[in-house]
Design a protein around this motif. Structure first.
Motif, mmCIF file in Angstrom:
data_model
loop_
_atom_site.group_PDB
_atom_site.id
_atom_site.type_symbol
_atom_site.label_atom_id
_atom_site.label_comp_id
_atom_site.label_asym_id
_atom_site.label_seq_id
_atom_site.Cartn_x
_atom_site.Cartn_y
_atom_site.Cartn_z
ATOM 1 N N ILE B 159 -20.218 4.073 -4.610
ATOM 2 C CA ILE B 159 -19.931 4.694 -5.574
ATOM 3 C C ILE B 159 -18.498 5.552 -5.426
ATOM 4 C CG2 ILE B 159 -20.612 6.489 -7.188
ATOM 5 C CD1 ILE B 159 -23.185 5.594 -7.084
ATOM 6 N N TYR B 160 -18.416 6.139 -4.476
ATOM 7 C CA TYR B 160 -17.357 7.006 -4.066
ATOM 8 C C TYR B 160 -16.067 6.088 -3.505
ATOM 9 C CZ TYR B 160 -20.127 11.340 -3.680
ATOM 10 O OH TYR B 160 -21.101 12.318 -4.008
ATOM 11 N N GLU B 161 -16.293 4.755 -3.389
ATOM 12 C CA GLU B 161 -15.253 3.957 -2.657
ATOM 13 C C GLU B 161 -13.893 4.153 -3.515
ATOM 14 O OE1 GLU B 161 -13.337 1.226 -0.853
ATOM 15 O OE2 GLU B 161 -15.271 1.569 -0.133
ATOM 16 N N PRO B 162 -12.715 4.360 -2.901
ATOM 17 C CA PRO B 162 -11.589 4.662 -3.524
ATOM 18 C C PRO B 162 -10.923 3.381 -4.144
ATOM 19 C CG PRO B 162 -11.239 4.587 -1.125
ATOM 20 C CD PRO B 162 -12.646 4.393 -1.329
ATOM 21 N N THR B 163 -11.137 2.099 -3.907
ATOM 22 C CA THR B 163 -10.542 1.161 -4.450
ATOM 23 C C THR B 163 -11.386 0.509 -5.788
ATOM 24 O OG1 THR B 163 -11.048 -0.466 -2.834
ATOM 25 C CG2 THR B 163 -8.799 0.258 -2.849
ATOM 26 N N PHE B 164 -12.703 0.180 -5.475
ATOM 27 C CA PHE B 164 -13.289 -0.375 -6.367
ATOM 28 C C PHE B 164 -14.650 0.518 -6.792
ATOM 29 C CE2 PHE B 164 -16.326 -1.611 -3.285
ATOM 30 C CZ PHE B 164 -15.684 -1.831 -2.034
ATOM 31 N N GLY B 165 -14.621 1.812 -6.412
ATOM 32 C CA GLY B 165 -15.878 2.436 -6.730
ATOM 33 C C GLY B 165 -15.871 3.015 -8.189
ATOM 34 N N ILE B 166 -17.175 3.212 -8.941
ATOM 35 C CA ILE B 166 -17.360 3.402 -10.153
ATOM 36 C C ILE B 166 -16.602 4.975 -10.279
ATOM 37 C CG2 ILE B 166 -19.590 4.348 -9.858
ATOM 38 C CD1 ILE B 166 -20.019 3.199 -12.850
ATOM 39 N N LEU B 167 -16.811 5.684 -9.534
ATOM 40 C CA LEU B 167 -16.331 7.053 -9.558
ATOM 41 C C LEU B 167 -14.683 7.380 -9.910
ATOM 42 C CD1 LEU B 167 -17.204 10.012 -9.747
ATOM 43 C CD2 LEU B 167 -16.590 10.403 -7.274
ATOM 44 N N ASN B 168 -14.128 6.696 -9.019
ATOM 45 C CA ASN B 168 -12.866 6.421 -9.194
ATOM 46 C C ASN B 168 -12.175 5.758 -10.192
ATOM 47 O OD1 ASN B 168 -10.537 7.262 -7.217
ATOM 48 N ND2 ASN B 168 -9.965 5.208 -6.943
ATOM 49 N N TRP B 169 -12.743 4.563 -10.460
ATOM 50 C CA TRP B 169 -12.280 4.051 -11.879
ATOM 51 C C TRP B 169 -12.482 4.992 -13.057
ATOM 52 C CZ3 TRP B 169 -15.936 3.260 -16.024
ATOM 53 C CH2 TRP B 169 -15.334 2.478 -17.136
ATOM 54 N N PHE B 170 -13.541 5.699 -12.977
ATOM 55 C CA PHE B 170 -13.804 6.878 -14.058
ATOM 56 C C PHE B 170 -12.786 7.840 -14.062
ATOM 57 C CE2 PHE B 170 -15.919 10.521 -15.737
ATOM 58 C CZ PHE B 170 -16.504 10.033 -16.956
ATOM 59 N N THR B 171 -12.289 8.385 -12.850
ATOM 60 C CA THR B 171 -11.315 9.627 -12.812
ATOM 61 C C THR B 171 -9.851 8.982 -13.075
ATOM 62 O OG1 THR B 171 -11.467 9.041 -10.388
ATOM 63 C CG2 THR B 171 -12.653 10.965 -11.344
ATOM 64 N N GLN B 172 -9.796 7.687 -12.834
ATOM 65 C CA GLN B 172 -8.718 7.319 -13.081
ATOM 66 C C GLN B 172 -8.291 6.837 -14.363
ATOM 67 O OE1 GLN B 172 -7.360 3.876 -10.452
ATOM 68 N NE2 GLN B 172 -6.140 5.307 -9.203
ATOM 69 N N SER B 173 -9.306 6.239 -15.212
ATOM 70 C CA SER B 173 -9.044 6.049 -16.676
ATOM 71 C C SER B 173 -9.175 7.158 -17.612
ATOM 72 C CB SER B 173 -9.897 4.735 -17.016
ATOM 73 O OG SER B 173 -11.461 5.053 -16.472
ATOM 74 N N PHE B 174 -9.899 8.079 -17.026
ATOM 75 C CA PHE B 174 -9.859 9.447 -18.070
ATOM 76 C C PHE B 174 -8.916 10.553 -17.653
ATOM 77 C CE2 PHE B 174 -13.822 7.258 -18.811
ATOM 78 C CZ PHE B 174 -13.983 7.123 -20.171
ATOM 79 N N PHE B 175 -8.826 10.495 -16.232
ATOM 80 C CA PHE B 175 -7.858 11.732 -15.921
ATOM 81 C C PHE B 175 -6.513 11.408 -15.367
ATOM 82 C CE2 PHE B 175 -12.104 13.193 -15.720
ATOM 83 C CZ PHE B 175 -12.293 14.063 -16.675
ATOM 84 N N GLY B 176 -6.374 9.949 -15.045
ATOM 85 C CA GLY B 176 -5.356 9.454 -14.341
ATOM 86 C C GLY B 176 -4.944 9.890 -12.802
ATOM 87 N N GLN B 177 -6.302 10.188 -12.511
ATOM 88 C CA GLN B 177 -6.099 10.722 -11.081
ATOM 89 C C GLN B 177 -7.058 9.950 -10.001
ATOM 90 O OE1 GLN B 177 -6.272 14.913 -10.898
ATOM 91 N NE2 GLN B 177 -4.918 14.745 -9.249
ATOM 92 N N GLU B 178 -6.573 9.631 -8.572
ATOM 93 C CA GLU B 178 -7.469 8.989 -7.940
ATOM 94 C C GLU B 178 -7.950 10.120 -6.999
ATOM 95 O OE1 GLU B 178 -6.404 5.345 -5.013
ATOM 96 O OE2 GLU B 178 -5.624 7.186 -4.298
#
Lengths: 278, 329
Positions: B159-178
C-alpha cells in the motif's frame, strides 16, 4: 416519529458497517490482489474493477515448497496445541481443586512467560537447542510451541474448571467414582467450551508465530510466516502475486475461526484472564 | 455414571464376575493410583512442570549465567568471565538508550491512540446488538488483530509502495504530491506505527465492549430515568464498573506493544528510526552473535516483564474483588 427513528437506526447500522469495512479494507485490497495478474497489481492507477483470475493460486500450489511449508504450519500448530491442551487441562484441574502450595506463584510465572519479549525467551532456548541438536527438528519446534501455548491454556482452563461447582466432584467421589472418572467424564464435558477457546486461540497464535520459527527452525521446518520473509523475492523485487495469494490462503483459517467462535474472542485475546461475551 | 452404585451389594457381586485378567487388574490399579490425594496433584501438575523446567527454567538459568560472561559465538575462545560488566555496558550504551526511548514513544503513542480510538468506536458499537449481519461485521472489524503480523507488514508495504502503491496514487491524484513513507527515515517510524494502530485498535474496541457489557442494565436504566448527562453516566456508572477491564486491556496492550518485533522486522526500513528494543536484541544476539551482552539485556527485559505481570495480576485481583462485592450486595 417512528419513521424518523427507523431512519436513524439504519444510518447508525450503516455507519457501523462502514467502520468495520474501513478496518477490513487493507486486507480486502490484498485479497483482491490475489485475483489479479502481476500487471494488474502493479497498475497505475490501481484497478478496482478487474477480471479475476485464479492463475496465482495455481501457480502458488505448483511452487516446489509451498505445500510443504503449509503442511509444516498445520502440523506444528495442531500438534503443539494438542499437547499443550491435554497437559494444561490436567494441571488446571489440580490447581483449581487441590490448590497445592505455590499455585499462585506458578500461575504468575506461567503468565509472565507470555509477557516476556519473545527474543528474550528464544536466546537461551536457541543455545540449548544448538547444544542438543534440536534445531530444525519437528520435535524441537512442536515442544517449544507447546511450551508457548501452555501458560495461556492453563489460565483459561483454570478459569473454566473454577466455574464448575466442587459438588460435582464430591458427588462422584461419594458414589465411588475414581478421580480419573471425575476428570474425564464429569469435568471435561462441562469445560468443553474452554477447551475449544484455548485450542482455537492458541492455534491462531502459533499459526502466526514468526520469531521462534525463524530462529529455531530451518530448511525442514519452515513455516509460512518465515517463508514470507525469505521466499517472496523474485527478479530483485517482491513477488506480489505470490505474496497476495499466499496471504489470502493463510488468512482463511483464523478469519473462519473468529467468525464461528466469536463468543470466545474476548477470553482468547486476553489469555483467559477476562471472561465474558461481546 | 456406570460406577454410580458401586457400593450396593448387587454391584459388588457383579464386580467379581468379570474375569480378572492381568490387563484389567492393571487398569484398575492405574485408575486407583489417581485417587491418592497426595500423589494426584503432583501427577497432574508434573507434565506442565517438566515443560516449564526443561524449556524455561534451565535455559533461563543458563542465560543468567552467560550474562556474566563475554561470549561471542563468532570469535573462538571468547568466553571470559566479566562479572557485571555486561550490565554496566548496557547502561552506558547509547544505541540501547535510543532504542529504549524509541520503544517508549512507540508504546506511548501506539497504545494511547489505540485506546482513545478503541474506546470511541467501542461506544459506537455498544448498541449494535440488533444490527443486521453483526457477526460478519464484527469478524471483519476484528480481523486485523488475528492476521499474521508479518503478512500485515507486507500488505502495507504494497500500500505504501511509492510507484504503484494505492496510497501514493491517492495522494498524487488528489493533492499532487508524492509520499515516501518507508523510504524516508523521518516518517518511517510513524508509518509503521500506523500499521500497529490499525492492527490493535480492534482489540481496544473489544475490551471497551467487554467493559460496557459489565455495566448492569438496571443502573443504566435508572440513569436514563434520572436524566443523568452522558458525562455523568460515564463517570458514575460506566467507569466504576468497567475500569478494571479497561485497565487490563491497556496493560496487556502495553506489554505486547513493548515486545513488537515481527511487524517492524518485515517492514524493514533503512536507517535506524524503527529499531525498537526487541529488534536491537535480535540483532545483537543473532546477527552480531554477541551472546553474553544479549543475555544481560534479555534478563533486564525479563525482569521488566515480570514487573508488568505483577501489576497486571494486581489489577486482575481488584477486578475479581469488585465483582465479588457486586454479587454480595
Amino acid at each position: 416519529m417512528n419513521r424518523a427513528r427507523g431512519w436513524r437506526k439504519t444510518a447508525y447500522h450503516v455507519l457501523l458497517w462502514v467502520i468495520a469495512l474501513i478496518f477490513f479494507a487493507p486486507i480486502l485490497w490484498i485479497i483482491m490482489g490475489a485475483f489479479k495478474t502481476t500487471d494488474g497489481i502493479l497498475a497505475v492507477p490501481p484497478q478496482f474493477v478487474f477480471v479475476p483470475t485464479l492463475d496465482n493460486f495455481v501457480d502458488l500450489f505448483n511452487r516446489p515448497n509451498v505445500l510443504r511449508y503449509l503442511g509444516n504450519s498445520i502440523l506444528m500448530s495442531s500438534a503443539s496445541v494438542g499437547i499443550a491442551i491435554v497437559v494444561a487441562f490436567l494441571a488446571a484441574y489440580a490447581f483449581s481443586r487441590f490448590k497445592p502450595r505455590g499455585t499462585s506463584f506458578l500461575m504468575f510465572m506461567l503468565l509472565s512467560i507470555r509477557m516476556v519479549p519473545a527474543v528474550a525467551v528464544v536466546i537461551p532456548v536457541s543455545l540449548m537447542y544448538s547444544a542438543l541438536q534440536w534445531k530444525d527438528t519437528y520435535f524441537g519446534m512442536i515442544m517449544i510451541y507447546a511450551m508457548f501455548s501452555i501458560p495461556f491454556s492453563v489460565w483459561i482452563l483454570k478459569g473454566f474448571v473454577d466455574g464448575v461447582s466442587q459438588r460435582y466432584d464430591e458427588t462422584a467421589l461419594i458414589n465411588g467414582g475414581s478421580r480419573w472418572h471425575i476428570i474425564f467424564r464429569v469435568i471435561l464435558p462441562q469445560v468443553a467450551p474452554g477447551l475449544v477457546a484455548a485450542f482455537i486461540f492458541n492455534l491462531i497464535f502459533v499459526w502466526n508465530e514468526f520469531l521462534f520459527s525463524l530462529i529455531l527452525g530451518g530448511r525442514d521446518t519452515t513455516s509460512i510466516p518465515v517463508s514470507f520473509s525469505t521466499d517472496l523475492y523474485s527478479d530483485g523485487g517482491v513477488d506480489w502475486t505470490f505474496t497476495a495469494s499466499m496471504a489470502t490462503v493463510y488468512m482463511i483459517p483464523p478469519i473462519l475461526s473468529i467468525l464461528f467462535f466469536q463468543k470466545y474472542l474476548l477470553v482468547g485475546m486476553t489469555f483467559g484472564t477476562v471472561r465474558g461475551e461481546v | 455414571m456406570a460406577q454410580a452404585d458401586l457400593s450396593s451389594p448387587a454391584r459388588l457381586q457383579q464386580a467379581a464376575v468379570p474375569a480378572m485378567t492381568p490387563l484389567r487388574r492393571f487398569l484398575m490399579r492405574f485408575n486407583r493410583l489417581f485417587d491418592d490425594a497426595r500423589l494426584l496433584p503432583v501427577l497432574l501438575i508434573a507434565p506442565v512442570l517438566i515443560f516449564f523446567i526443561v524449556w524455561n527454567v534451565i535455559p533461563t538459568l543458563w542465560m543468567i549465567g552467560l550474562s556474566f560472561y563475554r561470549y561471542q559465538i563468532s570469535i573462538p575462545d571468547s568466553l571470559a568471565f566479566l562479572g557485571i560488566d555486561n550490565y554496566t555496558d548496557i547502561i552506558r550504551d547509547r544505541a540501547m538508550w535510543q532504542g529504549l526511548s524509541r520503544t517508549f514513544i512507540w508504546v506511548f503513542f501506539g497504545v494511547g491512540i489505540q485506546t482513545l480510538l478503541g474506546m470511541v468506536l467501542g461506544f459506537l458499537f455498544w448498541g449494535s446488538k440488533s444490527m443486521p449481519g453483526r457477526r460478519l461485521a464484527l469478524t471483519l472489524l476484528f480481523t486485523p488483530m488475528i492476521v499474521t503480523p508479518v503478512a500485515a507488514g507486507l500488505f502495507f508495504r504494497l500500500i505504501y509502495e511509492p510507484t504503484f502503491g494505492i496510497l501514493n496514487w491517492f495522494t498524487q491524484s488528489f493533492f499532487g504530491q508524492e509520499v515516501l513513507l518507508l523510504q524516508n527515515p523521518e516518517v518511517a517510524f510513524w508509518a509503521v506505527l500506523f500499521v500497529d494502530i490499525w492492527m490493535w485498535t480492534p482489540f481496544m474496541i473489544l475490551i471497551t465492549l467487554a467493559a460496557l457489557a459489565s455495566v448492569p442494565k438496571a443502573e443504566m436504566e435508572a440513569a436514563e430515568i434520572d436524566r443523568l448527562s452522558w458525562f455523568d453516566r460515564i463517570r458514575y456508572i460506566i467507569l466504576p464498573h468497567g475500569k478494571y477491564i479497561l485497565m487490563l486491556g491497556i496493560l496487556l496492550r502495553t506489554i505486547d506493544s513493548f515486545k513488537t518485533l515481527d511487524l517492524v522486522y518485515l517492514m524493514a526500513v533503512p536507517g535506524s528510526t524503527t529499531k525498537l528494543i526487541a529488534i536491537l536484541l535480535r540483532e545483537s544476539a543473532f546477527e552480531a552473535l554477541n551472546v553474553g551482552w544479549s543475555s544481560a539485556l534479555a534478563i533486564i527485559l525479563l525482569l521488566t516483564a515480570i514487573a508488568f505481570t505483577s501489576i497486571y495480576l494486581y489489577i486482575l485481583n481488584l477486578n475479581s474483588k469488585a465483582k465479588a462485592k457486586e454479587v454480595a450486595t
